[in-house]
Motif scaffolding. Structure first.
Motif, PDB file in Angstrom:
ATOM      1  N   ASP A  11      -3.265   8.005  -3.627  1.00 50.64           N
ATOM      2  CA  ASP A  11      -3.824   7.772  -2.294  1.00 50.64           C
ATOM      3  C   ASP A  11      -5.347   7.862  -2.319  1.00 50.64           C
ATOM      4  N   SER A  25       7.685   4.107   6.359  1.00 52.50           N
ATOM      5  CA  SER A  25       6.993   3.861   7.633  1.00 52.50           C
ATOM      6  C   SER A  25       5.904   4.895   7.875  1.00 52.50           C
ATOM      7  N   GLY A  29      -3.854   5.509  10.020  1.00 55.01           N
ATOM      8  CA  GLY A  29      -3.062   4.647  10.874  1.00 55.01           C
ATOM      9  C   GLY A  29      -3.380   4.898  12.320  1.00 55.01           C
ATOM     10  N   VAL A  75       2.820  -0.294  -0.005  1.00 55.08           N
ATOM     11  CA  VAL A  75       1.671  -0.805   0.753  1.00 55.08           C
ATOM     12  C   VAL A  75       1.222  -2.168   0.227  1.00 55.08           C
ATOM     13  N   SER A  96      -0.841   8.470   6.159  1.00 55.87           N
ATOM     14  CA  SER A  96      -1.337   8.336   4.783  1.00 55.87           C
ATOM     15  C   SER A  96      -0.258   8.776   3.802  1.00 55.87           C
ATOM     16  N   HIS A 116      -8.411   7.401   0.517  1.00 53.63           N
ATOM     17  CA  HIS A 116      -8.153   8.349   1.594  1.00 53.63           C
ATOM     18  C   HIS A 116      -8.580   9.753   1.174  1.00 53.63           C
ATOM     19  N   PHE A 172      -6.608   4.014  -2.548  1.00 51.55           N
ATOM     20  CA  PHE A 172      -6.878   3.664  -1.145  1.00 51.55           C
ATOM     21  C   PHE A 172      -8.074   4.404  -0.553  1.00 51.55           C
ATOM     22  N   SER A 213       1.867   4.335   6.348  1.00 49.19           N
ATOM     23  CA  SER A 213       0.787   3.620   7.037  1.00 49.19           C
ATOM     24  C   SER A 213       0.275   4.383   8.256  1.00 49.19           C
ATOM     25  N   ARG A 214       0.986   5.410   8.670  1.00 53.24           N
ATOM     26  CA  ARG A 214       0.611   6.153   9.863  1.00 53.24           C
ATOM     27  C   ARG A 214      -0.112   7.465   9.534  1.00 53.24           C
TER      28      ARG A 214
END
Length: 301
Positions: free
Chosen positions: A255, A85, A147, A26, A91, A261, A259, A88-89
């Motif tokens: 995470d 990929s 995301g 990320v 977490s 989350h 970030f 980002s969608r």
């Protein structure tokens, strides 16, 4: 330091390193195709130096084994593309939890292609993991928190687990081949495979991005691989399996801390169900009478 203690330290370090991979992906700020290309490129350089230092480049591999390793390399590269990929969608936490359905993919391959028996215990662990998946899929993430395509991220993580299992099956065909050499072939395949698609005309202009990309190749590929396979040679299978769950735990902590989350209760329950079921499958926990499952092989992560 005895072999078991040293192996435990090596395996713990390898899994902790893997748990931080989403953070570096990320923060690199680069397109996923470029991230995987540079991971392969830096990883290939690192593993080339390692293999040369260990004298492994003197090994003569048959064309058959090179071809099999290359096939595994394709699966590993697709696995990385899908998993990165998914971050980002869905977490890093959710993608990593779903990615840990790998043991069930291997069980499915074993039943389909190797006539391995599906015991009641295996089916029960599968049912628990599936229930966890349902809870995760039905949980709507907070608006703007993760995301734009949560369900696609989950599917990508499942796809990554599938291709990891493909690589694991392929790796079983290379018994006796030095794992560092297999990894070198695989990342070299990744370089060739992704070079036409990577954005090599516009390279990252800042030192931060290059540091993130180099770390993914040198630390998360080269160093991690040395630690993991060094540990596998020293540890019993059950201890390898138990220590492997440091990976998702660290990923979830990263995470949350890095970030911010936060998972909903149903997502926490779902992720826990998947990880418990995966642990039961990997470690041979028996719910009913039956033979414990055979430990899965460890291709490059």
């Amino acid at each position: 330091m005895n072999e078991t203690v040293r192996g435990t330290v090596e395996m713990s370090a390898a899994m902790a390193i893997l748990g931080t991979i989403g953070w570096f992906v990320v923060l690199s700020g680069q397109p996923i195709m470029d991230v995987v290309f540079w991971r392969c490129a830096f990883g290939a350089l690192t593993l080339l130096i390692i293999c040369a230092g260990l004298g492994l480049l003197r090994n003569r591999l048959s064309l058959r084994n090179i071809g099999i390793a290359a096939l595994g390399g394709v699966a590993i590269v697709v696995n990385w593309l899908l998993l990165f990929s998914a971050f980002s969608r869905a977490s890093i936490s959710i993608a990593t939890a779903v990615y840990n359905t790998q043991p069930f993919m291997l069980v499915g391959f074993g039943a389909l292609f190797f006539a391995e028996r599906l015991t009641l215990t295996k089916l029960t662990w599968l049912a628990i993991a599936f229930a966890g998946m349902v809870l995760i899929v039905q949980s709507a993430p907070d608006a703007g928190d993760i995301g734009t395509d949560y369900f696609t991220g989950i599917v990508m993580a499942l796809g990554a687990a599938f291709f990891w299992a493909v690589a694991a099956i392929v790796t079983k065909k290379l018994k006796g081949t030095p794992p560092h050499l297999i990894a070198l072939i695989q990342v070299c395949v990744g370089v060739v495979m992704l070079a036409p698609f990577a954005n090599l005309a516009e390279l990252p202009a800042d030192a931060w991005s290059w540091t993130m990309l180099a770390t993914l190749g040198i630390v998360h590929t080269g160093l991690m691989y040395i630690l993991m396979y060094g540990a596998i040679q020293k540890l019993p299978t059950h201890l390898q399996g138990s220590l492997s769950f440091i990976y998702p735990v660290v990923a979830i902590l990263v995470d949350v801390v890095a970030f911010g989350h936060r998972l909903h209760l149903s997502q926490v329950v779902g992720a826990t169900a998947i990880l418990i079921a995966a642990a039961g499958m990997n470690l041979g926990w028996t719910l009913w009478k039956g033979k414990p499952p055979v430990a899965s092989p460890h291709p490059i992560k």
